[in-house]
Scaffold this motif. Structure first.
Motif, PDB file in Angstrom:
ATOM      1  N   LYS A 165       0.698  -1.307  -0.012  1.00 32.92           N
ATOM      2  CA  LYS A 165       0.045  -0.097   0.161  1.00 32.92           C
ATOM      3  C   LYS A 165       1.003   1.192  -0.047  1.00 32.92           C
ATOM      4  O   LYS A 165       2.041   1.223   0.521  1.00 32.92           O
ATOM      5  N   GLU A 203      -3.529  -0.285  -2.580  1.00 32.02           N
ATOM      6  CA  GLU A 203      -4.712   0.762  -1.995  1.00 32.02           C
ATOM      7  C   GLU A 203      -3.524   1.823  -1.874  1.00 32.02           C
ATOM      8  O   GLU A 203      -2.425   1.896  -1.540  1.00 32.02           O
ATOM      9  N   ILE A 245      -3.698   5.901   0.237  1.00 32.93           N
ATOM     10  CA  ILE A 245      -4.553   6.882   1.315  1.00 32.93           C
ATOM     11  C   ILE A 245      -3.746   8.088   1.133  1.00 32.93           C
ATOM     12  O   ILE A 245      -2.671   8.341   1.068  1.00 32.93           O
ATOM     13  N   SER A 253     -10.852  12.023  -8.108  1.00 31.31           N
ATOM     14  CA  SER A 253     -12.108  11.267  -8.409  1.00 31.31           C
ATOM     15  C   SER A 253     -11.839  10.659  -9.680  1.00 31.31           C
ATOM     16  O   SER A 253     -12.279   9.376  -9.885  1.00 31.31           O
ATOM     17  N   ASP A 271      -9.177   8.072 -10.250  1.00 31.50           N
ATOM     18  CA  ASP A 271      -9.290   6.877  -9.389  1.00 31.50           C
ATOM     19  C   ASP A 271      -9.989   5.808  -9.946  1.00 31.50           C
ATOM     20  O   ASP A 271     -11.176   5.417  -9.603  1.00 31.50           O
ATOM     21  N   ASP A 329     -10.776   2.551  -7.897  1.00 30.12           N
ATOM     22  CA  ASP A 329     -11.442   2.702  -6.573  1.00 30.12           C
ATOM     23  C   ASP A 329     -10.342   2.174  -5.623  1.00 30.12           C
ATOM     24  O   ASP A 329     -10.782   1.715  -4.773  1.00 30.12           O
ATOM     25  N   LYS A 330      -9.237   2.867  -5.582  1.00 34.61           N
ATOM     26  CA  LYS A 330      -8.068   2.610  -4.823  1.00 34.61           C
ATOM     27  C   LYS A 330      -7.865   3.417  -3.759  1.00 34.61           C
ATOM     28  O   LYS A 330      -7.134   3.187  -2.809  1.00 34.61           O
ATOM     29  N   THR A 349      -8.229   6.242  -0.749  1.00 34.79           N
ATOM     30  CA  THR A 349      -9.068   6.922   0.076  1.00 34.79           C
ATOM     31  C   THR A 349      -8.592   8.086   0.782  1.00 34.79           C
ATOM     32  O   THR A 349      -7.392   8.218   1.168  1.00 34.79           O
ATOM     33  N   ILE A 350      -9.524   8.982   0.988  1.00 34.49           N
ATOM     34  CA  ILE A 350      -9.267  10.410   1.695  1.00 34.49           C
ATOM     35  C   ILE A 350      -9.330  10.427   3.396  1.00 34.49           C
ATOM     36  O   ILE A 350     -10.431  10.008   3.770  1.00 34.49           O
ATOM     37  N   TYR A 351      -8.159  10.466   3.768  1.00 35.42           N
ATOM     38  CA  TYR A 351      -8.194  10.647   5.351  1.00 35.42           C
ATOM     39  C   TYR A 351      -7.901  12.021   5.956  1.00 35.42           C
ATOM     40  O   TYR A 351      -6.744  12.556   5.696  1.00 35.42           O
ATOM     41  N   LYS A 372      -3.737   4.297   9.560  1.00 41.55           N
ATOM     42  CA  LYS A 372      -5.045   4.042   8.630  1.00 41.55           C
ATOM     43  C   LYS A 372      -4.789   3.253   7.561  1.00 41.55           C
ATOM     44  O   LYS A 372      -5.830   2.504   7.222  1.00 41.55           O
TER      45      LYS A 372
END
Length: 283
Positions: free
Chosen positions: A5, A30, A32, A58, A61, A64-65, A67-69, A94
């Motif tokens: 990741k 993935e 982040i 968006s 991506d 769909d990998k 993630t907004i943290y 995370k």
């Protein structure tokens, strides 16, 4: 197959991730993005990320990998470098379980990230391990291209199987360090003057040197006098021995098969300058 990741710190220099992310996206499971919820740097300076950037993320991506943290990464009571370290540990947590945790800053561009990941796939250490790579800074953008640090002895940590950071991305408390010759170009300084001033105010290492004096030096360098500059890293001078003028855009430089021949790398060492950590440099 190893689970690999990647994590990015997203702040005022968010635009640079548009150069970095496409080189990483297909090679990890993935990604982040860590961004301060109040849009503050580690020194408390406010920044803005326009909606257009998130629209780009968006649209990019497709797998769909990403993630907004969002969290509070600026703590007024902590120093800039401690805020830096804290955010990286929070990002690692995370990211969840995986074999290799890779942290990349928005302005860092692997010349061949696919090859780097392939090496990670085949590397099975039995102890906590951190992988460092050689970094060549893009020092300044000029009319014909960029001034690039040549013969750099700078290394940064990029991958680890034990993400317990104690000084920015360094995790020196027990991790074995290995050094690979994968080259990363770092657009740390090749920015416009206002961006450089913001960087100098916000950087985790800003207290380590005279930022006004160093800005004046940076501002005076061009493609005609760059060959006169020697040993000019802001707080470890010998880490940046000299500058080289390289023609082309970022993409042209990164995609050039000759980039490794143009930017000379010193032999990788396991002891000495290359093995020094930020903690050791700062005393």
């Amino acid at each position: 197959m190893s689970v690999i990741k990647a994590g990015y710190l997203i702040a005022y220099d968010y635009e640079f991730v548009k150069n970095s992310l496409p080189r990483v996206y297909d090679h990890v499971s993935e990604i982040i993005f860590a961004v301060d919820i109040d849009r503050k740097t580690w020194s408390g300076v406010d920044f803005v990320i326009p909606d257009e950037f998130w629209d780009w993320v968006s649209a990019f991506d497709t797998g769909d990998k990403i993630t907004i943290y969002q969290d509070n990464f600026y703590i007024p009571e902590l120093s800039q470098i401690n805020c830096d370290t804290r955010e990286r540990n929070m990002l690692a947590e995370k990211m969840g379980q995986c074999d290799w945790y890779i942290q990349i800053d928005s302005d860092e561009y692997f010349v061949d990230f696919g090859a780097f990941v392939q090496k990670l796939e085949n590397y099975k250490p039995t102890e906590p391990t951190t992988v460092k790579c050689t970094v060549a800074a893009l020092y300044k953008q000029v009319s014909s291209g960029f001034l690039v640090v040549n013969k750099s002895t700078e290394t940064l940590c990029f991958a680890t199987n034990n993400p317990v950071y104690d000084m920015a991305r360094d995790n020196t408390s027990g991790n074995k360090y290995v050094y690979w010759d994968d080259l990363v170009l770092h657009q740390s300084w090749a920015r416009n003057p206002e961006e450089i001033k913001l960087k100098l105010r916000s950087w985790g290492h800003s207290p380590d040197f005279d930022i006004e004096s160093y800005y004046n030096l940076w501002n005076a360098v061009d493609e005609f006098n760059c060959y006169c500059l020697r040993n000019f890293h802001p707080f470890t001078p010998e880490m940046w021995p000299e500058l080289l003028a390289v023609k082309g855009t970022i993409d042209e430089i990164l995609n050039s098969p000759e980039i490794r021949a143009v930017v000379s790398l010193p032999p990788v060492k396991k002891k000495g300058l290359l093995s020094r950590t930020w903690k050791q440099i700062r005393g």
